[in-house]
Design a protein around this motif. Structure first.
Motif, short mmCIF file in Angstrom:
data_model
loop_
_atom_site.label_atom_id
_atom_site.label_comp_id
_atom_site.label_asym_id
_atom_site.label_seq_id
_atom_site.Cartn_x
_atom_site.Cartn_y
_atom_site.Cartn_z
N LEU A 49 0.84 -1.20 0.00
CA LEU A 49 0.00 0.00 0.00
C LEU A 49 0.88 1.25 0.00
O LEU A 49 0.62 2.22 -0.72
N LYS A 50 1.94 1.23 0.77
CA LYS A 50 2.84 2.39 0.81
C LYS A 50 3.60 2.56 -0.50
O LYS A 50 3.91 3.68 -0.90
N GLU A 51 3.91 1.47 -1.14
CA GLU A 51 4.68 1.57 -2.37
C GLU A 51 3.90 2.27 -3.48
O GLU A 51 4.49 2.75 -4.44
N THR A 52 2.58 2.35 -3.37
CA THR A 52 1.80 3.06 -4.39
C THR A 52 2.23 4.51 -4.49
O THR A 52 1.95 5.17 -5.48
N SER A 53 2.94 5.02 -3.48
CA SER A 53 3.34 6.42 -3.50
C SER A 53 4.25 6.73 -4.68
O SER A 53 4.34 7.87 -5.11
N ILE A 54 4.92 5.72 -5.23
CA ILE A 54 5.84 6.02 -6.33
C ILE A 54 5.17 6.01 -7.69
O ILE A 54 5.78 6.34 -8.68
N LEU A 55 3.90 5.62 -7.73
CA LEU A 55 3.25 5.45 -9.02
C LEU A 55 3.11 6.76 -9.79
O LEU A 55 2.82 6.76 -10.99
N GLY A 56 3.30 7.89 -9.10
CA GLY A 56 3.26 9.17 -9.79
C GLY A 56 4.32 9.24 -10.88
O GLY A 56 4.18 9.97 -11.85
N ALA A 57 5.37 8.44 -10.72
CA ALA A 57 6.44 8.45 -11.71
C ALA A 57 5.97 7.98 -13.07
O ALA A 57 6.61 8.24 -14.08
N ILE A 58 4.87 7.22 -13.11
CA ILE A 58 4.31 6.87 -14.42
C ILE A 58 2.94 7.52 -14.58
O ILE A 58 2.03 6.96 -15.18
N SER A 59 2.84 8.70 -14.05
CA SER A 59 1.69 9.58 -14.28
C SER A 59 0.37 9.10 -13.69
O SER A 59 -0.68 9.49 -14.15
N ILE A 60 0.43 8.26 -12.71
CA ILE A 60 -0.82 7.87 -12.05
C ILE A 60 -1.12 8.89 -10.96
O ILE A 60 -0.23 9.25 -10.19
N ILE A 61 -2.34 9.36 -10.90
CA ILE A 61 -2.67 10.38 -9.90
C ILE A 61 -3.04 9.68 -8.59
O ILE A 61 -4.21 9.57 -8.22
N ASP A 62 -1.99 9.21 -7.89
CA ASP A 62 -2.26 8.71 -6.55
C ASP A 62 -2.13 9.90 -5.60
O ASP A 62 -1.85 11.01 -6.01
N VAL A 63 -2.32 9.67 -4.31
CA VAL A 63 -2.37 10.80 -3.38
C VAL A 63 -1.05 11.56 -3.30
O VAL A 63 -1.02 12.78 -3.14
N THR A 64 0.07 10.84 -3.43
CA THR A 64 1.36 11.52 -3.34
C THR A 64 1.59 12.41 -4.56
O THR A 64 2.04 13.55 -4.46
N ASN A 65 1.31 11.85 -5.71
CA ASN A 65 1.49 12.61 -6.94
C ASN A 65 0.57 13.83 -6.97
O ASN A 65 0.95 14.92 -7.39
N LEU A 66 -0.65 13.64 -6.48
CA LEU A 66 -1.60 14.74 -6.41
C LEU A 66 -1.04 15.87 -5.57
O LEU A 66 -1.09 17.05 -5.95
N THR A 67 -0.45 15.49 -4.43
CA THR A 67 0.11 16.50 -3.54
C THR A 67 1.21 17.28 -4.24
O THR A 67 1.29 18.50 -4.16
#
Lengths: 221, 225, 249
Positions: free
Chosen positions: A157-175
């Protein structure tokens, strides 16, 4: 320090949507990795020729490389071979690929913890090898591996934070985007932390509860 | 024919730059582990205290790193702390700060676990032999505690090296960033470079982390018998 | 009353067994007749448990042969499942499955291996539980039971498969003294009903009471074979005499 409550209010729906994406991808990855992990550990247990070496190689390769690189390879590298997948698919495959080996390790130590005499006891009442695995080993292995399995779930679940690197708008990338656009650094980061707490803490409690419920094997004989 | 494009990874210039980036990666991890270990030992020792306040602070610290993903911590320091304190920190410095804090929290746990797992009768038999407190710690307890800490520490080091791959997302020129630069600049000559370069970076991480995890496993096996 | 005229259920011919380089069984010959109770006695390390475990295939032999009725143990396609169904075993550490209730433990074999009708198997299980006085515990988990209760359940679990032979491997060795008797009485009851059994035990009084024949083993071989009253009052070999002396004070 003045907190921009207006910003927080207007951002909430965005965070809700991003959290939904985060959780959806995480759960898909978790479920797949549990299946992969279970299959791998059973293959290793039965020492299936050739396939077990492949499984061992898979486990070592995925455990010793970062998820970010794995996902970049899937998302940017594979399309060059003609295999193009959506971001979500890459994310889920990446999480499952990495998670699968972690779960396999957890199941493996659980399986090893089941005593030889328990297995003999099953054999003595006529259970076939597959039946022994299904009725005697797996339930007990599951109980022993539960703490590791739940730690792995939280990890994924925590690893999803890196998905912004492939343009997924997860909560970290949104921030990151919000900070870039509105410069409300404090509010954005605070929201991010709160959202993670909301996602992870209840999940963690449920897993602890499950752990307690399946502790039967500990008391054993 | 794309198979000849594998040569992109054999260009000396590219390899050189990639290894430089790898050095940055390993350097960040290495420095963080050292700082983290020192801090961690202090934290670990402090966890054996009876003070409720100290234990509570420690607990919050540990949970903070357990719940909040490392990348988020990187963002918090890179964007948040810099804005709040009005200073400019480079990605490298932020990385080292965050990883050291992360390392310290996990090392603290490893140290505490090692100390707690020492058999109590060792202390008693040491005292019975006439060793004073300091000698007891130095000759009897610390060597054993260190032994028990090593597998966990190596495991932490391996995870840290993998996690440093994230620093590319706060602008550090690490091996991943350099890989991306090479892919960009090779766009025309080697259109399929991304496949080979990311593949190579994958293996570079593997040849660093796999030996470490093997060593850790062997040590654990050797010392568990 | 000699049961030697009854048909032979198990024929053990000159079996040898090695563990790594050490030879544990050095040529054992034995016949087990229907309805017979054999008790195997001997000092630690003499191979009695190993011999027992060879009888239901948990250990494989490297020489000689074992025949259950007409089935040989050393053929390529021996039907081990049938052997396990027909030869039941009770272990020293009960080895009940901790994640199942008592009744689930007992019904696992009948339902999943023998594919019997659930109602019929349940009826038999409850009848057997009643006989050992534990029907009220059928929904308990093993961790809620005492050692003696667990061992009696283990016996019921093996019996519910309707075996033709029952093997007992030092089944009271792990029990507190006050629970030993309740388990031995169950076994005595089985003997009276004519169950064919091979028992490895250290309980001499019990051995004398239950056995039709005593097999005394030492160092991987059968030293002496006689009727219980003869064995305990007048052992023929020196090694047997030495062994029995250990139990006299």
């Amino acid at each position: 320090m003045n907190i921009d409550w207006n910003f927080i209010m207007t951002s909430l729906p965005l965070y809700e949507k991003a959290a939904y994406i985060t959780l959806k991808l995480a759960f898909a990855g978790i479920v797949l990795s549990l299946v992969i992990g279970l299959v791998c550990s059973v293959i290793l247990y039965f020492k299936v020729k050739v396939i077990d070496t492949v499984v061992q190689a898979y486990i070592e390769l995925s455990r010793n490389t970062p998820l970010l690189v794995q996902i970049f390879f899937l998302y940017f590298g594979l399309p060059k071979l003609g295999l193009k997948m959506s971001e979500s698919t890459c994310a889920i495959i990446g999480l499952a690929f990495l998670g699968g080996s972690y779960m396999a390790e957890a199941f493996r130590s659980g399986i090893e913890a089941v005593s030889k005499t328990q297995i003999e006891s099953g054999t003595s009442i006529g259970l076939s090898k597959i039946q022994v695995v299904r009725y005697v080993i797996i339930p007990q292995a599951f109980s022993v591996s539960m703490p590791s399995l739940s730690a792995n779930c939280i990890f994924l679940l925590k690893e999803t934070s890196i998905l912004g690197a492939i343009s997924i708008i997860d909560v970290t990338n949104l921030t990151k985007d919000l900070i870039g656009m509105y410069y409300r650094t404090f509010e954005s980061l605070a929201l991010l932390v709160v959202v993670y707490l909301i996602m992870i803490l209840p999940f963690s409690f449920i897993l602890s509860w499950l752990e307690r419920k399946v502790r039967y094997a500990e008391f054993g004989n | 024919m794309q198979n000849s494009e594998i040569n992109v990874i054999f260009q000396i210039k590219n390899l050189q730059r990639l290894f430089e980036g790898l050095f940055v990666t390993v350097e960040i991890a290495f420095i963080s582990i050292i700082i983290g270990s020192i801090l961690g030992i202090i934290i670990g020792l402090s966890r054996t205290t009876k003070s409720k306040v100290v234990l509570f602070i420690n607990r919050v610290y540990l949970e903070a790193f357990r719940i909040i993903p490392t990348l988020v911590w990187l963002f918090i320091f890179y964007f948040g702390v810099t804005t709040a304190l009005n200073i400019n920190l480079s990605g490298e410095v932020v990385s080292i700060i965050v990883f050291s804090l992360w390392g310290a929290s996990e090392m603290g746990d490893i140290v505490r676990g090692a100390l707690e797992s020492l058999p109590k009768h060792q202390i008693e038999s040491g005292k019975a032999l006439g060793l004073n407190y300091i000698k007891l710690y130095w000759y009897v307890l610390i060597p054993q505690a260190i032994r028990r800490m090593i597998p966990g520490t190596i495991n932490l080091a391996t995870r840290m090296i993998k996690t440093t791959s994230l620093v590319v997302l706060i602008g550090v020129i690490d091996v991943v960033k350099i890989g991306q630069q090479i892919i960009e600049s090779s766009r025309f000559e080697f259109p399929t470079a991304s496949f080979w370069i990311y593949g190579l970076i994958f293996f570079l991480y593997f040849i660093i982390c796999y030996p470490l995890s093997k060593i850790s496993k062997n040590l654990e096996k050797k010392w568990n018998d | 009353m000699s049961k030697n005229n009854n048909p032979v259920l198990l024929e053990i011919q000159d079996i040898h067994k090695k563990f790594e380089d050490k030879e544990i069984l050095k040529g054992i010959d034995l016949s087990l007749h229907t309805g017979e109770v054999l008790v195997i006695l001997g000092p630690s390390g003499c191979g009695k448990s190993t011999l027992l475990r060879c009888l239901n295939g948990l250990e494989k032999i490297q020489g000689g042969d074992i025949k259950f009725k007409d089935t040989s143990y050393t053929e390529k396609n021996t039907n081990w499942q049938e052997i396990h169904e027909k030869i039941g075993m009770v272990f020293q550490n009960y080895e009940l499955f901790p994640h199942m209730t008592v009744i689930e433990n007992i019904l696992l074999g009948p339902l999943k291996v023998q594919k019997r009708d659930k109602a019929e198997a349940l009826a038999q299980a409850e009848e057997l539980l009643e006989k050992v006085g534990l029907l009220d515990r059928k929904d308990s988990f093993p961790r809620q039971l005492s050692g003696g209760q667990k061992q009696r359940i283990a016996i019921v679990r093996a019996l519910c498969m309707n075996p033709e032979i029952m093997l007992f491997d030092e089944v009271t060795a792990s029990l507190d003294p006050e629970m030993v008797r309740e388990v031995l009485e169950v076994i005595l009851g089985l003997a009276k009903q004519g169950m064919t059994m091979v028992i490895v035990t250290h309980e001499m009084g019990f051995a004398e009471a239950v056995a039709d024949r005593i097999i005394f083993m030492d160092n991987g071989e059968i030293c002496e074979e006689s009727k219980p009253n003869e064995f305990f009052t007048n052992p023929k070999t020196e090694r047997a005499k030495h062994f029995l002396n250990i139990f006299q004070y």
